[in-house]
Design a protein around this motif. Structure first.
Motif, PDB file in Angstrom:
ATOM      1  N   PHE A  25       0.755  -1.197   0.084  1.00 38.39           N
ATOM      2  CA  PHE A  25       0.081   0.136   0.018  1.00 38.39           C
ATOM      3  C   PHE A  25       0.732   1.208  -0.035  1.00 38.39           C
ATOM      4  O   PHE A  25       0.331   2.356  -0.777  1.00 38.39           O
ATOM      5  N   LEU A  33       1.391   1.666  -3.516  1.00 42.16           N
ATOM      6  CA  LEU A  33       0.500   2.192  -4.571  1.00 42.16           C
ATOM      7  C   LEU A  33       0.286   3.878  -4.347  1.00 42.16           C
ATOM      8  O   LEU A  33      -0.106   4.448  -5.291  1.00 42.16           O
ATOM      9  N   TYR A  42      -5.447  10.137  -2.192  1.00 45.87           N
ATOM     10  CA  TYR A  42      -5.305   8.691  -2.130  1.00 45.87           C
ATOM     11  C   TYR A  42      -3.982   8.450  -1.401  1.00 45.87           C
ATOM     12  O   TYR A  42      -3.756   7.454  -0.691  1.00 45.87           O
ATOM     13  N   PHE A  70      -3.956   5.473   1.468  1.00 44.10           N
ATOM     14  CA  PHE A  70      -3.046   4.269   1.288  1.00 44.10           C
ATOM     15  C   PHE A  70      -2.000   4.337   2.645  1.00 44.10           C
ATOM     16  O   PHE A  70      -1.810   3.272   2.866  1.00 44.10           O
TER      17      PHE A  70
END
Length: 345
Positions: A239, A242, A313, A317
């Motif tokens: 993550f 990501l 985001y 994450f």
């Protein structure tokens, strides 16, 4: 809202399934739970408009939740093979079902949702038949299945450990839910076709079906706790990656890392829980495991949406990875203290 309510009913089924396994007939409870799901799916073949669609999904969630806990509890009571091996096989089977189901839906939906529910009904009916024919066995719930260290009754000593493990389960499945809810939106906003996102799940399933047996052989040489720590940490690290993914190749690589962490860490968790429980607690603790898993899947999309309303985001994450690491550290500390306490005793 319907999916959130469905997850809540699944959590209720998780708890009730464990309760019935410990205190009633596991065989009858498994038949009834599978029949509830099957009846709801068959109803959807003929009535899949609003609000019947939403109402029937609640029954599907409840029946599936109870059935999943009962199946896990049955699996944990098998003594002809190691608990670790049994849950690894279950994990492969679940993911093989996901691969086949996902591919079938992509083909069947072109011919209408009625056909989708019809084919689904056939599989649920097969589940009922298998349950009736194969599950009428005595589930060992009372005779000790493993030696219990004198002075350390499982009933009073492992409750905190079980909750710590379930905290990790909650965090990883909350993060996993982001892949299903937030990631497709994020990828399409980066001008990556939705079809490419769907292929990531095919990659995930194929990696698990093909690679899990090799991971299982390697994992057999390590403690369940070590296997869980390593797998969950790798899963959390994906993550962080990501945050920096901007093209499809990067997302493919992240999915590969995510799946490797999943294969290493996830299958051993229910086996670890079973190793801490007595037969009298088997249904209760497997029910807690499935309850926290369902809870993570339920609140993951909701939390993802809330965080994205106020942040980006990157923060989402980071939050997911941080939550997993925090619960993993808590679990490691509690397990270390438990091992030290056993050494003293």
């Amino acid at each position: 809202m319907v999916l959130l309510a469905m997850s809540c009913f699944m959590m209720l089924g998780n708890y009730l399934g464990g309760y019935l396994f410990d205190r009633w007939s596991p065989y009858k409870a498994t038949i009834i739970s599978s029949l509830i799901s099957t009846a709801a799916i068959i109803t959807l073949v003929f009535f899949h408009g609003w609000p019947m669609f939403g109402i029937m999904l609640l029954f599907v969630g409840f029946g599936d939740g109870a059935c999943l806990t009962l199946l896990n509890s049955y699996a944990a009571s098998i003594k002809t093979r190691s608990t670790r091996a049994i849950f690894n096989i279950l994990y492969i089977g679940q993911n093989l079902g996901i691969v086949i189901g996902t591919l079938m839906v992509g083909f069947l939906l072109k011919h209408g949702v009625t056909l989708v529910f019809t084919v689904t009904s056939v599989f649920y009916a097969a589940l009922v038949v298998i349950t009736i024919l194969e599950f009428n066995v005595k589930a060992n719930r009372h005779a000790p299945a493993k030696p219990v260290t004198p002075g350390a009754p499982a009933e009073t000593r492992v409750g905190g450990m079980i909750l710590a493990i379930c905290g990790v389960v909650l965090s990883v499945y909350l993060a996993y839910a982001l892949w299903e809810s937030v990631l497709p939106v994020h990828m399409t906003s980066l001008h990556i076709p939705f079809e490419n996102y769907s292929l990531l799940w095919t990659l995930n399933g194929l990696m698990i079906v093909i690679g899990q047996p090799f991971i299982n052989r390697i994992g057999a040489h390590f403690k369940l706790s070590t296997q869980t720590y390593v797998g969950v940490t790798i899963f959390a690290a994906s993550f962080i990656w990501l945050i920096f993914a901007r093209d499809y190749t990067a997302f493919v690589l992240v999915m590969i890392v995510t799946t490797i962490g999943e294969m290493i860490g996830f299958p051993g968790i229910p086996a670890w829980i079973d190793s801490l429980s007595t037969p009298q607690q088997r249904g209760k603790f497997q029910g807690l495991y499935n309850l926290f898993m369902s809870c993570g899947r339920a609140v993951g999309p909701l939390i993802g949406g809330i965080v994205l309303d106020f942040a980006s985001y990157k923060e989402l994450f980071s939050f997911a990875a941080g939550l997993i690491i925090i619960f993993t550290v808590i679990l490691w500390a509690m397990n270390k203290r438990r091992v030290q306490r056993q050494a003293i005793e």
